[in-house]
Design an enzyme around this catalytic site. Structure first.
Site, PDB file in Angstrom:
ATOM      1  N   GLU B 177       0.791  -1.219   0.000  1.00 32.90           N
ATOM      2  CA  GLU B 177       0.000   0.000   0.000  1.00 32.90           C
ATOM      3  C   GLU B 177       0.830   1.281   0.000  1.00 32.90           C
ATOM      4  OE1 GLU B 177      -3.349   0.360  -0.188  1.00 32.90           O
ATOM      5  OE2 GLU B 177      -3.595  -1.804  -0.435  1.00 32.90           O
ATOM      6  N   SER B 456     -52.588 -28.068  24.664  1.00 31.99           N
ATOM      7  CA  SER B 456     -52.492 -29.004  25.788  1.00 31.99           C
ATOM      8  C   SER B 456     -51.273 -28.802  26.681  1.00 31.99           C
ATOM      9  CB  SER B 456     -52.489 -30.435  25.265  1.00 31.99           C
ATOM     10  OG  SER B 456     -53.644 -30.664  24.511  1.00 31.99           O
TER      11      SER B 456
END
Lengths: 180, 765
Positions: B177, B456
């Site tokens: 870079e 239930s």
């Protein structure tokens, strides 16, 4: 007369069995043990033998849960030791954390619930102390020594909550169980 | 004359303008300096809270074969090696595994890197040895990082100190870079010119001329607009930073700041997090080819995304490696070796990101913390999540729903959905939360938010309330007969059984096991609907349900998590413990900020709950939950209850073993009928999950106030297995006298009495 049958049964039970060093928790099976002696209903008083020194034949006496004594495994033991050191240094939350780690390894061991209750007492958290004692009691079936420790924890916790008479009652139960 | 005067005036104006410009420029630089320097000096990256799973405790006796332990190490991204070298590696020789552990921050302590050896045998851990060969009672593996709580704008990062950065990384960044990083003053005019030339010739932007410092400035202070003014500002700020801070400082800032990837809403910033995100390992454990890939990604995290565009990423990685060799950061041989290696990125599944569980964690923490504390203050959050259970649950849910979808295709292609909550009953630890089929999707969390009719599942609360009256036990005969219930405003409720038949008089345990509606309504009305509503609250439901008769059959909408809280109190023997995902929160400095300790409250007599739980084991042994044993060994005792809401809109199973409780819901999001009962849908997921977990039987000790006995399943008469065909075991209070099957109990009993009499005679004589 009403209280007599269980009392007599208890005396016979305590007379006829030496405490087993350790027996694995009895597993409720899909169906109760077919071969072993099942729990018999409380017999009417007139049919019961009186409390005497001699023993009836072992198989004649229903004894589903012989006395046992809970112990800690090595891993839980090392965490409890660690917790004791942390408590001694006044670091109660960390000590409680160590006991919780042990509880993840042995969640059904009443000794660990008592240990956690003792940390809570040290923190003056009497309500949790009592609740943890009751949790321990619900797991300590068949182990009078551990039951006694649980009642003692409950007694201290009740004392801390200013419930003197109940505390004395709990202490009495602890003392009575300690003699087993 | 006039000309020279004009010229003088012009010169003066130009001079003044120049002075003004210089002053203004100076002022502007001063102004920028005032912004940049303090902000950078006191720089604190917003550190999203990191969330960790429960660490695995290893100890002698733990059921864990060497293969399973190796899997755990792989999950934690430990690397297999021939010789233990750096932390984060392990070496396996058959049943023995030597581990070089990382430095770990636990909730209460930091453990330095070290080694431990695990000896396995017979499917369990036999011994643990430290580096000196001494036995260790227990050893915790690293807690798995399961995610972080990042802010709305989505910036997530893990900050690393220079000591945690492999030296190759800054070297590689400079080569690729910014080759003059060590010499320039923030900008590199030559690089800018070169880049401009290259870009001009190609007609597109191929080369960036920015220094690392400029990139840092852009990311840290500026937005992404490409304007000349912004470029100038960027250059000035870079020069200021260079003047104020040293190179090492700037390099470290760059490593922590830069954007390196995207995960949905989450922006991956800094090499510390990128290393975790792509490889699952800490930065200091990366190898050359992995470092090269991260450096390659800097230039365009989406263009070079190694998961989406592996070929591009690989080409650029190899370019980076060749450049490194060319500029002698590595040898030619190293480059060749690294080029031969695959990318090595993890798949998303193993990268360990559990949105549904994190959602629960976030909601817990929001009660105590501001959003900013969670997303910025660098907190560490230790949770109860068990990654193995979570992964198994996700798998079980998907496998079964896929199977069920194939069986019942919908016309519009809508798929079944489901949710699971798993807890450790005694501690109330929530160890897994699965909010739907798309586990990686940060969306609707059904485990917490789908409030659906429980059907239930309400029955255990009815039967507990019944047992608590003292008028009922497991053998009590109840009537399964038609009933009409007068409701408010003249309405009449006529419940029916699932089969639309009636079964007449049945023992209570039978009515529960077969989930008989009519019998349950009879019991519920006798016990009182208000008592039942109170029972829900006592067991842990926050909002008291409306006490209308339909509550008896479960006309109540609850989320799976709420159901888990209620059933956990049953599994925990009548003790309520708040379900918790978070155990402790640690500040950035390592101090404990907030603990969620284990708290228990007795809410129902443990002997009464024991009787109910024994009845719930009949649900799986004899009743509607029988299908559980098509997958589980018959030796495993399971207590549980199926639930099916009206018109099969919801399929539920809530059940527990000695070690785990799980609540499973299955249904469609638009609430259309599924055609599935609780057993056909939710139960299949439940048993698929439990089959693959190290479960133990439900084996609570029989309370001393109870006795175990047998009854005939249909008549409820006390009997012995040798005496009747169809018997079930129950637990009843010791003093309870049950109607006995003629010739069965008397036989056994009189036998005892006869012997006692004979024995007495023997003493008396």
């Amino acid at each position: 007369m009403r209280a007599l049958p269980p009392l007599i049964l208890a005396i016979i039970l305590s007379a006829c069995r030496l405490p087993n060093p350790y027996s694995a928790p009895s597993k409720p099976q899909p169906a109760p043990p077919g071969g072993g002696a099942p729990t018999l209903p409380a017999p009417p008083p007139e049919q019961l033998p009186p409390p005497v020194e001699r023993q009836p034949e072992p198989e004649a006496v229903p004894s589903p849960q012989p006395p046992r004594s809970y112990e800690l495994g090595a891993a839980a033991r090392s965490l409890v030791d660690q917790a004791h050191a942390q408590s001694a240094a006044g670091n109660f939350p960390v000590a409680a954390g160590s006991i919780e780690r042990a509880l993840r390894i042995e969640p059904n061991n009443p000794l660990l619930w008592i240990e956690l209750g003792q940390v809570r007492l040290a923190e003056s958290n009497y309500e949790q102390g009592e609740n943890l004692g009751r949790k321990a009691l619900s797991l300590a079936t068949g182990d009078p020594k551990t039951q006694s420790s649980a009642w003692r924890l409950i007694a201290y916790a009740l004392q801390g909550r200013g419930r003197g008479p109940e505390a004395r009652e709990a202490q009495a139960r602890a003392d009575e169980l300690a003699t087993h | 004359m006039a000309t020279s005067r004009r010229a003088r005036r012009l010169r003066r104006i130009l001079l003044i303008a120049a002075i003004i410009a210089i002053v203004a420029d100076g002022l502007f630089i001063l102004y920028l300096d005032r912004i940049v320097t303090p902000q950078f000096e006191g720089r604190r990256w917003t550190l999203p809270a990191q969330v960790f799973a429960q660490p695995l405790e290893l100890y002698a006796g733990l059921p864990m074969p060497a293969d399973a332990l190796e899997q755990e190490l792989v999950r934690l991204h430990y690397t297999p090696v021939d010789n233990l070298a750096r932390p984060g590696t392990y070496h396996r020789r058959g049943s023995r595994i030597d581990i070089a552990t990382r430095r770990v921050q636990f909730a209460e302590e930091v453990r330095e890197a070290g080694t431990v050896s695990v000896l396995t045998g017979g499917g369990s851990i036999q011994r643990l040895l430290d580096s000196g060969g001494a036995d260790v009672p227990l050893f915790r593996l690293d807690p798995l990082l399961i995610g972080s709580i990042f802010p709305i704008h989505g910036e997530d990062r893990i900050v690393v100190s220079p000591a945690e950065v492999p030296s190759l990384l800054p070297a590689a960044l400079k080569v690729v870079e910014d080759r003059k990083f060590d010499r320039h003053h923030g900008v590199d005019p030559e690089a800018i010119a070169r880049a401009a030339w290259v870009n001009l010739r190609s007609g597109s932007i191929e080369q960036g001329g920015s220094t690392l410092t400029q990139q840092l400035v852009r990311s840290y202070f500026l937005d992404d607009r490409q304007t000349l003014w912004r470029k100038i500002k960027e250059a000035l700020m870079a020069i200021i930073l260079e003047a104020r801070f040293d190179k090492a400082d700037l390099m470290n800032a760059y490593i922590n700041e830069i954007y390196l990837g995207q995960d949905g809403e989450r922006a991956i910033h800094g090499f510390g997090l990128a290393s975790r995100f792509y490889f699952g390992k800490p930065l200091d454990e990366l190898d050359l080819h992995e470092i090269a890939l991260l450096v390659a990604v800097v230039r365009g995290p989406s263009y070079y995304d190694p998961r989406l565009h592996a070929d591009r990423a690989r080409a650029r990685r190899d370019l980076v490696l060749r450049q490194l060799a060319h500029f002698e950061a590595i040898t030619e041989q190293q480059a060749q070796d690294a080029v031969a290696l695959p990318l090595g990125v993890t798949t998303r599944v193993t990268s360990g990101y559990y949105p549904a569980y994190l959602d629960f964690v976030r909601r817990t923490l929001r009660r105590d913390y501001h959003e900013e504390d969670l997303t910025e203050a660098g907190l560490k959050v230790y949770t109860s999540l068990d990654p193995r259970v979570q992964a198994t649950g996700e798998q079980a849910l998907n496998d079964e729903l896929t199977r069920l979808d194939r069986l019942r295709k919908t016309k519009d292609g809508v798929q079944l959905e489901g949710a699971i909550v798993v807890t450790a009953p005694q501690s109330g630890d929530v160890i897994a939360v699965i909010g739907g089929r798309q586990v990686g999707f940060d969306g609707f969390n059904r485990a917490l938010d789908a409030r659906r009719s429980i059907g239930s599942l309400a029955k255990p609360m009815v039967y507990l309330a019944a047992l608590e009256t003292g008028r009922y036990n497991a053998a009590t005969i109840v009537l399964d007969e038609p009933i009409e219930v007068k409701l408010a405003r003249g309405k009449v409720w006529k419940p029916e059984n699932f089969t639309q038949e009636t079964y007449g008089p049945v023992p209570l345990t039978h009515a529960l096991a077969d989930s008989l509606n009519l019998a349950t309504v009879h019991v519920g009305l006798d016990v009182g609907v208000k008592n039942i509503a109170d029972t829900f609250v006592r067991l842990g439901l926050e909002q008291r349900p409306d006490p209308n008769p339909a509550l008896i059959l479960g006309s109540l909408d609850l989320a799976p998590l709420e159901v888990a809280q209620i059933f956990n109190s049953l599994a925990n023997g009548g003790f309520r413990t708040p379900l918790r995902a978070v155990r402790i929160v640690i500040g950035a400095d390592g101090t404990a900020l907030k603990a969620f300790p284990l708290q228990i409250t007795p809410v129902a007599d443990s002997a009464t709950v024991y009787q109910l739980n024994r009845m719930l084991t009949k649900v799986t042994q004899r009743g509607t939950g029988r299908a559980v044993y098509s997958r589980l060994s018959p030796d495993i005792v399971v207590a549980g209850k199926t639930g099916t809401s009206s018109e099969f809109r919801d399929s539920w199973f809530a059940g527990f073993t000695g070690s785990h409780l799980a609540v499973v819901w299955v249904g469609y999001d638009d609430n259309r009928p599924t055609g599935l009962t609780g057993a056909a849908g939710a139960l299949s997921i439940w048993s698929n999950l439990m089959r693959r977990l190290p479960i133990t039987s439900w084996d609570a000790p029989l309370p001393e106030s109870l006795r175990e006995t047998w009854i005939e399943y249909d008549t409820g008469l006390e009997t012995r297995p040798t005496c009747s065909e169809d018997v079930v075991s129950i637990a009843v209070p010791s003093e309870t006298v049950l109607p006995a099957k003629p010739g069965c109990i008397e036989g056994a009993f009189s036998d005892f009495a006869t012997r006692a009499k004979q024995w007495l005679k023997g003493i008396i004589h």
